[in-house]
Design an enzyme around this catalytic site. Structure first.
Site, PDB file in Angstrom:
ATOM      1  N   ASP A 198       6.505  -3.647  -1.725  1.00 57.94           N
ATOM      2  CA  ASP A 198       5.591  -2.961  -0.977  1.00 57.94           C
ATOM      3  C   ASP A 198       6.531  -1.450  -0.893  1.00 57.94           C
ATOM      4  O   ASP A 198       7.445  -2.166  -0.540  1.00 57.94           O
ATOM      5  CB  ASP A 198       5.426  -3.639   0.544  1.00 57.94           C
ATOM      6  CG  ASP A 198       4.308  -2.708   1.182  1.00 57.94           C
ATOM      7  OD1 ASP A 198       4.180  -1.116   0.779  1.00 57.94           O
ATOM      8  OD2 ASP A 198       3.287  -2.970   2.097  1.00 57.94           O
ATOM      9  N   GLU A 232      -0.938  -5.613   4.983  1.00 60.90           N
ATOM     10  CA  GLU A 232       0.707  -5.371   5.458  1.00 60.90           C
ATOM     11  C   GLU A 232       1.355  -6.915   5.522  1.00 60.90           C
ATOM     12  O   GLU A 232       2.029  -7.399   5.303  1.00 60.90           O
ATOM     13  CB  GLU A 232       1.465  -3.968   5.404  1.00 60.90           C
ATOM     14  CG  GLU A 232       0.896  -3.132   4.734  1.00 60.90           C
ATOM     15  CD  GLU A 232       1.488  -1.775   4.461  1.00 60.90           C
ATOM     16  OE1 GLU A 232       1.210  -0.904   3.964  1.00 60.90           O
ATOM     17  OE2 GLU A 232       1.881  -2.078   5.388  1.00 60.90           O
ATOM     18  N   THR A 249       0.803  -0.752  -0.391  1.00 56.37           N
ATOM     19  CA  THR A 249       0.493   0.358   0.072  1.00 56.37           C
ATOM     20  C   THR A 249       0.231   1.185  -0.195  1.00 56.37           C
ATOM     21  O   THR A 249       1.951   1.249   0.372  1.00 56.37           O
ATOM     22  CB  THR A 249      -1.018   0.416   1.304  1.00 56.37           C
ATOM     23  OG1 THR A 249      -2.069  -1.128   1.224  1.00 56.37           O
ATOM     24  CG2 THR A 249      -1.485   1.133   1.203  1.00 56.37           C
ATOM     25  N   GLY A 254       3.386   1.575   8.007  1.00 59.06           N
ATOM     26  CA  GLY A 254       1.997   1.604   9.062  1.00 59.06           C
ATOM     27  C   GLY A 254       1.899   4.228   8.129  1.00 59.06           C
ATOM     28  O   GLY A 254       0.771   4.222   8.897  1.00 59.06           O
TER      29      GLY A 254
HETATM   30  C1  5RP Z   1       1.291   2.377   4.184  1.00 64.50           C
HETATM   31  C2  5RP Z   1       2.629   2.109   4.518  1.00 64.50           C
HETATM   32  C3  5RP Z   1       3.805   2.050   3.069  1.00 64.50           C
HETATM   33  O1  5RP Z   1       4.030   1.746   3.120  1.00 64.50           O
HETATM   34  C4  5RP Z   1       4.592   3.794   3.959  1.00 64.50           C
HETATM   35  O2  5RP Z   1       3.966   4.283   4.497  1.00 64.50           O
HETATM   36  C5  5RP Z   1       5.736   4.004   2.628  1.00 64.50           C
HETATM   37  O3  5RP Z   1       4.489   4.595   1.613  1.00 64.50           O
HETATM   38  P1  5RP Z   1       4.290   5.989   0.374  1.00 64.50           P
HETATM   39  O4  5RP Z   1       5.446   5.334  -0.768  1.00 64.50           O
HETATM   40  O5  5RP Z   1       3.462   6.414   0.042  1.00 64.50           O
HETATM   41  O6  5RP Z   1       5.893   6.745   1.189  1.00 64.50           O
HETATM   42  O7  5RP Z   1       3.351   1.528   4.905  1.00 64.50           O
HETATM   43  O8  5RP Z   1       0.862   1.621   5.175  1.00 64.50           O
END
Ligand code: 5RP
Length: 218
Positions: free
Chosen positions: A81, A103, A28, A95
């Site tokens: 991720d 996740e 996410t 998070g």
């Molecule tokens: C979501 C997460 C995401 O992997 C983390 O926040 C990184 O996000 P982004 O790619 O928008 O910087 O842990 O719960």
């Protein structure tokens, strides 16, 4: 290169880690969104995805990628991720998008965690980014007191309810020198659903987007 360009770069690079014909574990966040867009281009070569959030599910389905129930899949070759912070050992804080519990579940089903991140996420010691912790609402004050007792400064994330119907505490001021030990300790507090330290199941590889291209940390 801008941060968004670096995210797009690692989103593209992650496609090399997708096993043809398999179901892909999908995380996410904004970096993963870049990966999902790339995954859509090869959707005929995969069996589908297991998603870690309602947001990612929506994006996957909108692009025509079938989303499977996590309980219907015994094994995922890879989970891809992002992270809010990652250290050189592959331990992460996650998070920031409030999806940490799902996740961790999808990562647990997968054989390899491939982290995709722009270079700003690489740190020597985890903890500059406030640690997200998903908590059951009736336990939030007691858990906050426990963090204060260890020198942290917790605050409830305003207006956020997770996909599981819980709250997020963001804990500032923790120097996380032993991520696996702290993850284990926090996870056994009553009312903690998941703590955002990913150290016991950490990244096997990190594709880091830098001005010089993708650096692979393994
Ligand atoms: C979501 C997460 C995401 O992997 C983390 O926040 C990184 O996000 P982004 O790619 O928008 O910087 O842990 O719960």
């Amino acid at each position: 290169m801008t941060q968004d360009e670096l995210k797009a770069l690692v989103g593209r690079a992650a496609i090399d880690h997708v096993v043809p014909g398999s179901v892909v574990g999908v995380g996410t966040g904004s970096t993963v969104n870049c990966f999902i867009d790339e995954l859509a281009k090869i959707k005929d070569r995969i069996a589908g995805a297991v998603s870690s959030s309602l947001k990612s599910t929506e994006r996957l389905q909108a692009l025509g990628i079938p989303v499977l129930d996590s309980n219907s899949v015994e094994r995922l070759p890879v989970y891809i991720d992002g992270a809010d912070e990652i250290d050189r050992a592959g331990c992460m804080i996650k998070g920031g998008g409030a999806a940490l519990t799902r996740e961790k579940i999808v990562a647990d089903i997968a054989e390899r965690f491939v982290c995709i991140a722009d270079a700003s996420k690489l740190v020597d010691t985890l903890g500059r980014f406030p640690l997200p912790v998903e908590v059951i609402p009736m336990a939030s004050s007691q858990i906050a007191r426990k963090f204060e007792a260890m020198g942290g400064n917790p605050s409830l994330r305003n207006g956020v309810i997770t996909d599981n119907g819980n709250l997020i505490l963001d804990v500032h001021g923790l120097a996380i020198t032993d991520p696996a030990a702290l993850e284990a300790e926090i996870n056994q507090w009553p009312g903690v659903v998941t703590c955002g330290i990913f150290a016991r199941n950490k990244a096997a590889v990190c594709l880091l987007g830098t001005a010089d291209g993708v650096r692979t940390l393994a």
